[in-house]
Design an enzyme around this catalytic site. Sequence first.
Site, PDB file in Angstrom:
ATOM      1  N   HIS A   1       0.949  -1.222   0.007  1.00 64.61           N
ATOM      2  CA  HIS A   1      -0.082  -0.024   0.010  1.00 64.61           C
ATOM      3  C   HIS A   1       0.976   1.079  -0.043  1.00 64.61           C
ATOM      4  O   HIS A   1       2.031   1.365   0.513  1.00 64.61           O
ATOM      5  CB  HIS A   1      -0.846  -0.073   1.208  1.00 64.61           C
TER       6      HIS A   1
ATOM      7  N   GLU B   1      -3.945   1.901  -6.971  1.00 64.61           N
ATOM      8  CA  GLU B   1      -4.421   3.274  -6.307  1.00 64.61           C
ATOM      9  C   GLU B   1      -3.543   4.170  -6.581  1.00 64.61           C
ATOM     10  O   GLU B   1      -2.483   4.479  -6.052  1.00 64.61           O
ATOM     11  CB  GLU B   1      -4.288   2.725  -4.885  1.00 64.61           C
TER      12      GLU B   1
END
Length: 256
Positions: free
Chosen positions: A93, A165
């Site tokens: 992430h 993302e």
Amino acid sequence: MKTYIVGNWKLNFTVGEASIYLHKLQKKIPNYRDVEVVVAPNALALQSLSLQIDRHKMKLSAQNAFHRDYGAYTGEISFAELRGLVDYCIIGHSERRYIFGEDDKMIQKKVAAAVRNRITPILCVGETESERAFGETADVIRDQIMGGLRDVSEEDLDKVIIAYEPVWAISSTKAAKLASPDDVAEVVKKIREILKDTYGEKATEKMPILFGGSVNPSNAGAYLTVPGVNGLLIGGASLILSEFTDIIEIAKRVRA
Ligand code: PGA
């Protein structure tokens, strides 16, 4: 292929709050066969939620883990320890990359450790605002994908999920912007091309690609209908029960 709706709770909810939320969520949603609902609480809550969760309705994910199974690694939790507790683990992430300094080498080892321990890695990739401004998006994504998947054998590629993302669209990023469905379509197409060129179409055509970045009930439908997108990774909106359940309903409707 299923549609994946993954809630990343980040560092929010105490163990008690997480348990109450899960209880309410399980009461609110039926068992959808085509929609895989996944929640990722902080590590402390995983043990108790793994006993509480109705696995017919949803699955658990970790937010991070360490690539070695055991040993002198103070403060870490391994994929081996998570085995049996979770089905998924978010890896790479942008908050891990940019706040905790994780690089592609480290992420590569984590992805391999997850696969080895039969936990599905959700490998996050995405460019920063300045990389995008300099036209480097495709190169960044290529490096992150090839770096992350380097130790995954061809027959294990279908056990990996990619989450695109863009860092500039994540709600916690200062002055975050919304990605347009066209922005998402362009990069997801690129990701499919990179996967196809590197590993072949057959090995990767079933690899799910999720989108994440300020997803909420008013934009979820548009992102879910972008060609090549198989689900959503949701931060802020996954903490609000009504918004998360609305997004799950939208996913169900988009599939119908
Ligand atoms: P957001 O977070 O939905 O709050 O933008 C997404 C993520 O960081 O995974």
